[in-house]
Motif scaffolding. Structure first.
Motif, PDB file in Angstrom:
ATOM      1  N   TYR A 139     116.605  18.427  29.982  1.00  0.00           N
ATOM      2  CA  TYR A 139     116.002  19.496  30.778  1.00  0.00           C
ATOM      3  C   TYR A 139     114.525  19.228  31.052  1.00  0.00           C
ATOM      4  O   TYR A 139     113.834  18.602  30.247  1.00  0.00           O
ATOM      5  N   GLU A 140     114.083  19.739  32.164  1.00  0.00           N
ATOM      6  CA  GLU A 140     112.660  19.788  32.495  1.00  0.00           C
ATOM      7  C   GLU A 140     112.229  21.243  32.371  1.00  0.00           C
ATOM      8  O   GLU A 140     112.878  22.140  32.916  1.00  0.00           O
ATOM      9  N   GLY A 141     111.146  21.492  31.627  1.00  0.00           N
ATOM     10  CA  GLY A 141     110.700  22.857  31.400  1.00  0.00           C
ATOM     11  C   GLY A 141     109.498  23.228  32.253  1.00  0.00           C
ATOM     12  O   GLY A 141     108.583  22.422  32.448  1.00  0.00           O
ATOM     13  N   TYR A 142     109.524  24.451  32.770  1.00  0.00           N
ATOM     14  CA  TYR A 142     108.404  25.002  33.556  1.00  0.00           C
ATOM     15  C   TYR A 142     108.064  26.357  32.965  1.00  0.00           C
ATOM     16  O   TYR A 142     108.957  27.158  32.661  1.00  0.00           O
ATOM     17  N   PHE A 143     106.756  26.653  32.830  1.00  0.00           N
ATOM     18  CA  PHE A 143     106.348  27.847  32.110  1.00  0.00           C
ATOM     19  C   PHE A 143     105.157  28.513  32.787  1.00  0.00           C
ATOM     20  O   PHE A 143     104.327  27.851  33.425  1.00  0.00           O
ATOM     21  N   LEU A 144     105.095  29.834  32.617  1.00  0.00           N
ATOM     22  CA  LEU A 144     103.957  30.611  33.085  1.00  0.00           C
ATOM     23  C   LEU A 144     103.417  31.390  31.894  1.00  0.00           C
ATOM     24  O   LEU A 144     104.154  32.154  31.260  1.00  0.00           O
ATOM     25  N   ASP A 145     102.121  31.178  31.579  1.00  0.00           N
ATOM     26  CA  ASP A 145     101.508  31.779  30.397  1.00  0.00           C
ATOM     27  C   ASP A 145     100.772  33.064  30.765  1.00  0.00           C
ATOM     28  O   ASP A 145     100.078  33.132  31.785  1.00  0.00           O
ATOM     29  N   ALA A 146     100.894  34.069  29.909  1.00  0.00           N
ATOM     30  CA  ALA A 146     100.114  35.287  30.058  1.00  0.00           C
ATOM     31  C   ALA A 146      98.668  35.034  29.649  1.00  0.00           C
ATOM     32  O   ALA A 146      98.382  34.144  28.842  1.00  0.00           O
ATOM     33  N   GLU A 147      97.764  35.825  30.211  1.00  0.00           N
ATOM     34  CA  GLU A 147      96.360  35.690  29.829  1.00  0.00           C
ATOM     35  C   GLU A 147      96.137  36.131  28.383  1.00  0.00           C
ATOM     36  O   GLU A 147      95.362  35.528  27.649  1.00  0.00           O
ATOM     37  N   GLU A 148      96.828  37.173  27.956  1.00  0.00           N
ATOM     38  CA  GLU A 148      96.691  37.678  26.592  1.00  0.00           C
ATOM     39  C   GLU A 148      97.463  36.787  25.623  1.00  0.00           C
ATOM     40  O   GLU A 148      98.583  36.355  25.909  1.00  0.00           O
ATOM     41  N   ASP A 149      96.883  36.522  24.478  1.00  0.00           N
ATOM     42  CA  ASP A 149      97.550  35.702  23.471  1.00  0.00           C
ATOM     43  C   ASP A 149      98.728  36.455  22.865  1.00  0.00           C
ATOM     44  O   ASP A 149      98.677  37.676  22.651  1.00  0.00           O
ATOM     45  N   GLY A 150      99.797  35.712  22.559  1.00  0.00           N
ATOM     46  CA  GLY A 150     100.937  36.291  21.868  1.00  0.00           C
ATOM     47  C   GLY A 150     101.663  37.357  22.664  1.00  0.00           C
ATOM     48  O   GLY A 150     102.252  38.280  22.075  1.00  0.00           O
ATOM     49  N   PHE A 151     101.670  37.213  23.993  1.00  0.00           N
ATOM     50  CA  PHE A 151     102.206  38.283  24.840  1.00  0.00           C
ATOM     51  C   PHE A 151     102.973  37.697  26.012  1.00  0.00           C
ATOM     52  O   PHE A 151     102.529  36.741  26.642  1.00  0.00           O
ATOM     53  N   SER A 152     104.139  38.263  26.291  1.00  0.00           N
ATOM     54  CA  SER A 152     104.892  38.011  27.514  1.00  0.00           C
ATOM     55  C   SER A 152     105.127  36.511  27.727  1.00  0.00           C
ATOM     56  O   SER A 152     105.331  35.756  26.795  1.00  0.00           O
ATOM     57  N   GLY A 153     105.147  36.072  28.993  1.00  0.00           N
ATOM     58  CA  GLY A 153     105.392  34.673  29.324  1.00  0.00           C
ATOM     59  C   GLY A 153     106.842  34.411  29.675  1.00  0.00           C
ATOM     60  O   GLY A 153     107.757  34.944  29.045  1.00  0.00           O
ATOM     61  N   VAL A 154     107.050  33.587  30.717  1.00  0.00           N
ATOM     62  CA  VAL A 154     108.404  33.254  31.167  1.00  0.00           C
ATOM     63  C   VAL A 154     108.508  31.748  31.381  1.00  0.00           C
ATOM     64  O   VAL A 154     107.507  31.051  31.552  1.00  0.00           O
ATOM     65  N   GLY A 155     109.754  31.259  31.374  1.00  0.00           N
ATOM     66  CA  GLY A 155     109.988  29.836  31.584  1.00  0.00           C
ATOM     67  C   GLY A 155     111.346  29.584  32.196  1.00  0.00           C
ATOM     68  O   GLY A 155     112.211  30.469  32.216  1.00  0.00           O
ATOM     69  N   ILE A 156     111.523  28.365  32.713  1.00  0.00           N
ATOM     70  CA  ILE A 156     112.797  27.937  33.274  1.00  0.00           C
ATOM     71  C   ILE A 156     113.053  26.500  32.823  1.00  0.00           C
ATOM     72  O   ILE A 156     112.209  25.619  33.030  1.00  0.00           O
ATOM     73  N   TYR A 157     114.220  26.271  32.213  1.00  0.00           N
ATOM     74  CA  TYR A 157     114.675  24.923  31.882  1.00  0.00           C
ATOM     75  C   TYR A 157     115.670  24.494  32.966  1.00  0.00           C
ATOM     76  O   TYR A 157     116.665  25.180  33.196  1.00  0.00           O
ATOM     77  N   CYS A 158     115.409  23.353  33.595  1.00  0.00           N
ATOM     78  CA  CYS A 158     116.231  22.882  34.715  1.00  0.00           C
ATOM     79  C   CYS A 158     116.758  21.479  34.443  1.00  0.00           C
ATOM     80  O   CYS A 158     115.989  20.595  34.046  1.00  0.00           O
ATOM     81  N   ARG A 159     118.045  21.282  34.683  1.00  0.00           N
ATOM     82  CA  ARG A 159     118.603  19.931  34.612  1.00  0.00           C
ATOM     83  C   ARG A 159     118.178  19.114  35.817  1.00  0.00           C
ATOM     84  O   ARG A 159     117.936  17.912  35.709  1.00  0.00           O
ATOM     85  N   LYS A 160     118.133  19.732  36.967  1.00  0.00           N
ATOM     86  CA  LYS A 160     117.725  19.063  38.193  1.00  0.00           C
ATOM     87  C   LYS A 160     116.346  19.567  38.591  1.00  0.00           C
ATOM     88  O   LYS A 160     116.107  20.770  38.644  1.00  0.00           O
ATOM     89  N   ILE A 161     115.441  18.630  38.851  1.00  0.00           N
ATOM     90  CA  ILE A 161     114.069  19.009  39.176  1.00  0.00           C
ATOM     91  C   ILE A 161     114.042  19.806  40.483  1.00  0.00           C
ATOM     92  O   ILE A 161     114.621  19.381  41.493  1.00  0.00           O
ATOM     93  N   PRO A 162     113.393  20.977  40.487  1.00  0.00           N
ATOM     94  CA  PRO A 162     113.340  21.790  41.702  1.00  0.00           C
ATOM     95  C   PRO A 162     112.487  21.141  42.790  1.00  0.00           C
ATOM     96  O   PRO A 162     111.676  20.245  42.534  1.00  0.00           O
ATOM     97  N   LYS A 163     112.670  21.636  44.011  1.00  0.00           N
ATOM     98  CA  LYS A 163     111.826  21.201  45.129  1.00  0.00           C
ATOM     99  C   LYS A 163     110.406  21.724  44.965  1.00  0.00           C
ATOM    100  O   LYS A 163     109.435  21.084  45.368  1.00  0.00           O
TER     101      LYS A 163
END
Length: 255
Positions: A53-77
């Motif tokens: 998998y290739e991982g992509y992530f978005l970090d929250a400004e606040e420490d220890g809070f929220s955040g989302v990610g996507i693991y993809c087998r095929k690299i997105p456009k």
């Protein structure tokens, strides 16, 4: 194509309870994760780039809070980070992977502990959903919406009608999403049974989840053009590395 979504409720804690072992056993093309509670630069490569998998992530400004990610087998456009309004982007609540035919998003709604902030978010998010519904591109939005839509979507609904996550105005908002806005609750296309939950507020690891009071607050939603491509949907009750359970949907599509 098989997509999973899971609120890990702390990625490092989930890894300690077997998340990476679970991920390696899944035959999923995309795995959307929410509520990382860690910044990506703090994570080991084994978490950022698990084998296959290739991982992509978005970090929250606040420490220890929220955040989302996507693991993809095929690299997105392309990868789209956020939705363009501060409450969403500063708190890292939306990440989108674009492929040729459709986009897949990992999404985390505010939980309602600050109910006014959740309502403000819902109003701005509705505007974006309206725009998405008008576009020719197809979307698969995966994640924790922190709203149980119907009475069959939580165990003790009668006592929770004033609880954030099941308030009348929240359920009416979901009626709008799955009604005039035009999106589809893929799980309910397959399974109309009560007692199907993705979250247990007081999870007791020593008691089977089937005997505990749960909520179904995690969704994969699609536009009407993808309704016919939904093949199967299920909840992985055996995955116990989080208070949330993974939701899988299989589509008659390819990346």
């Amino acid at each position: 194509m098989k997509i999973a979504t899971i609120n890990v409720n702390g990625i490092r804690e989930a890894v300690g309870r077997g998340f990476l072992d679970w991920l390696a056993e899944q035959d999923a093309d995309v795995i959307c994760v929410q509520n990382l509670k860690a910044k990506s630069f703090e994570l080991d490569d084994s978490i950022l780039y698990p084998e296959g998998y290739e991982g992509y992530f978005l970090d929250a400004e606040e420490d220890g809070f929220s955040g989302v990610g996507i693991y993809c087998r095929k690299i997105p456009k392309a990868i789209m980070y956020g939705l363009g309004f501060p409450q969403c982007d500063h708190e890292a609540r939306f990440l989108q992977a674009d492929y040729d035919r459709f986009s897949i998003a990992s999404f985390l709604m505010p939980d309602g502990s600050d109910y006014a902030a959740k309502q403000a978010f819902m109003a701005q998010y509705q505007e974006y959903l309206n725009k998405m519904a008008r576009k020719r591109r197809e979307y698969i939005i995966c994640g924790t919406w922190h709203i149980a839509h119907k009475t069959i979507d939580l165990e003790n609904w009668a006592d929770n009608q004033t609880t954030p996550g099941f308030k009348p105005e929240e359920r009416a908002w979901m009626d709008q999403v799955f009604g005039p806005t035009g999106f589809i609750d893929t799980f309910r296309e397959i399974n109309r049974d009560a007692g199907e939950y993705t979250y247990w507020p007081k999870l007791d690891q020593d008691v089977p989840r089937s005997r505990q009071e749960g909520w179904r607050i995690d969704y994969q939603i699609v536009g009407p053009n993808l309704r016919r491509h939904v093949v199967d949907a299920w909840i992985d009750y055996d995955a116990t590395f989080s208070e949330y359970a993974p939701l899988f949907v299989e589509y008659d599509l390819t990346l």
